[in-house]
Design a protein around this motif. Structure first.
Motif, short mmCIF file in Angstrom:
data_model
loop_
_atom_site.label_atom_id
_atom_site.label_comp_id
_atom_site.label_asym_id
_atom_site.label_seq_id
_atom_site.Cartn_x
_atom_site.Cartn_y
_atom_site.Cartn_z
N TYR A 1 0.80 -1.22 0.00
CA TYR A 1 0.00 0.00 0.00
C TYR A 1 0.84 1.27 0.00
O TYR A 1 0.29 2.37 -0.07
CB TYR A 1 -1.04 0.01 1.13
CG TYR A 1 -0.51 0.18 2.52
CD1 TYR A 1 -0.31 1.45 3.08
CD2 TYR A 1 -0.24 -0.92 3.32
CE1 TYR A 1 0.15 1.59 4.36
CE2 TYR A 1 0.21 -0.77 4.61
CZ TYR A 1 0.40 0.50 5.13
OH TYR A 1 0.86 0.63 6.42
N ASN A 2 2.16 1.13 0.02
CA ASN A 2 2.98 2.33 -0.06
C ASN A 2 4.39 1.98 -0.54
O ASN A 2 4.95 0.97 -0.12
CB ASN A 2 3.06 3.01 1.32
CG ASN A 2 3.85 4.30 1.28
OD1 ASN A 2 5.06 4.28 1.44
ND2 ASN A 2 3.17 5.40 1.07
N HIS A 3 4.92 2.83 -1.41
CA HIS A 3 6.33 2.78 -1.80
C HIS A 3 6.93 4.14 -1.50
O HIS A 3 6.29 5.17 -1.75
CB HIS A 3 6.51 2.53 -3.30
CG HIS A 3 6.16 1.17 -3.77
ND1 HIS A 3 6.78 0.03 -3.33
CD2 HIS A 3 5.25 0.75 -4.68
CE1 HIS A 3 6.27 -1.02 -3.94
NE2 HIS A 3 5.32 -0.61 -4.76
N ASN A 4 8.14 4.13 -1.00
CA ASN A 4 8.88 5.36 -0.80
C ASN A 4 10.26 5.10 -1.39
O ASN A 4 11.00 4.25 -0.89
CB ASN A 4 8.96 5.69 0.70
CG ASN A 4 9.42 7.10 0.97
OD1 ASN A 4 9.90 7.79 0.08
ND2 ASN A 4 9.28 7.52 2.20
N ILE A 5 10.58 5.80 -2.47
CA ILE A 5 11.82 5.50 -3.20
C ILE A 5 12.67 6.75 -3.33
O ILE A 5 12.15 7.85 -3.51
CB ILE A 5 11.53 4.87 -4.58
CG1 ILE A 5 12.81 4.30 -5.21
CG2 ILE A 5 10.80 5.83 -5.49
CD1 ILE A 5 12.55 3.31 -6.33
N SER A 6 13.96 6.56 -3.21
CA SER A 6 14.91 7.65 -3.36
C SER A 6 15.95 7.23 -4.39
O SER A 6 16.69 6.26 -4.18
CB SER A 6 15.58 7.94 -2.01
OG SER A 6 16.41 9.06 -2.10
N TYR A 7 15.96 7.93 -5.51
CA TYR A 7 16.94 7.68 -6.58
C TYR A 7 18.17 8.53 -6.28
O TYR A 7 18.11 9.75 -6.29
CB TYR A 7 16.36 8.05 -7.94
CG TYR A 7 15.11 7.28 -8.30
CD1 TYR A 7 15.18 5.98 -8.78
CD2 TYR A 7 13.85 7.85 -8.14
CE1 TYR A 7 14.03 5.27 -9.10
CE2 TYR A 7 12.70 7.16 -8.46
CZ TYR A 7 12.79 5.87 -8.94
OH TYR A 7 11.67 5.18 -9.26
N VAL A 8 19.29 7.88 -6.00
CA VAL A 8 20.49 8.59 -5.56
C VAL A 8 21.47 8.78 -6.72
O VAL A 8 21.87 9.90 -7.01
CB VAL A 8 21.16 7.84 -4.39
CG1 VAL A 8 22.40 8.58 -3.91
CG2 VAL A 8 20.17 7.64 -3.23
N LYS A 9 21.85 7.71 -7.36
CA LYS A 9 22.75 7.72 -8.53
C LYS A 9 22.17 6.77 -9.58
O LYS A 9 21.66 5.71 -9.22
CB LYS A 9 24.15 7.23 -8.17
CG LYS A 9 24.90 8.10 -7.20
CD LYS A 9 25.61 9.19 -7.90
CE LYS A 9 26.45 9.98 -6.91
NZ LYS A 9 27.06 11.11 -7.48
N PRO A 10 22.26 7.11 -10.84
CA PRO A 10 21.67 6.22 -11.85
C PRO A 10 22.44 4.91 -12.02
O PRO A 10 23.67 4.89 -11.93
CB PRO A 10 21.73 7.05 -13.14
CG PRO A 10 22.81 8.06 -12.91
CD PRO A 10 22.85 8.32 -11.44
N ALA A 11 21.69 3.85 -12.22
CA ALA A 11 22.27 2.59 -12.65
C ALA A 11 22.26 2.64 -14.17
O ALA A 11 21.27 3.03 -14.79
CB ALA A 11 21.44 1.43 -12.14
#
Length: 171
Positions: A70-80
């Motif tokens: 019911y929830n996602h919390n995502i942090s994109y730090v550096k690209p893959a």
């Protein structure tokens, strides 16, 4: 089926290594934001049976219940990037009677650079009526044995990113 053995140590973190595929990348050769979820979920699905001897479908069949995101919390730090080898770690960060927070993170192959951090929150629900139900039996044993049980009540994902970056820089 998971059977808790008090004599055994259950690692809380799972890990796998994979390559970023061309078809999963955008025109800038970065892994598409939505594809991170596929990489994370596929890695966990592969890791858990190997590490713990648990097939989630066995739990679902036995207890007639499953987790619903019911929830996602995502942090994109550096690209893959396309062709890059990465490591994917996952763990049960926290749980209570009917909720689980899974933490996934991706690093470069040398585990020095954090790429992405994802928290996924899931509710345990009965298949019969779709209502929340409590973790019991082998499910509860599994959660207790494998969870980090980090107090995340007042933690922001940005704080966790800083924490993980610090741990990686110590390696």
């Amino acid at each position: 089926m998971f059977e808790y053995n008090p004599e055994k140590h259950y690692p809380s973190q799972t890990e796998s290594r994979t390559v970023i595929r061309f078809q999963d990348c955008d025109p800038l050769q970065h892994l598409n934001n939505a594809k991170y979820f596929d990489y994370f979920f596929n890695a966990r699905e592969d890791q858990v049976p190997k590490l713990y001897g648990v097939e989630m479908m066995d739990f679902i069949r036995k207890y007639k219940a499953s987790w619903v995101i019911y929830n996602h919390n995502i942090s994109y730090v550096k690209p893959a990037k396309v062709g890059e080898w990465v490591r994917i770690m996952s763990r049960i960060l926290w749980f209570n009677q009917n909720t689980v927070v899974l933490e996934y993170y991706m690093t470069d192959d040398s585990e020095k650079e954090l790429k992405t951090l994802l928290w996924t929150t899931m509710r345990y629900v009965s298949i019969a009526d779709g209502k929340s139900t409590d973790h019991t039996g082998s499910i509860l044993d599994f959660l207790k044995a494998t969870s980090e049980n980090v107090d995340i009540k007042d933690m922001l994902i940005t704080e966790r990113v800083k924490f993980l970056k610090g741990k990686l820089s110590e390696k």
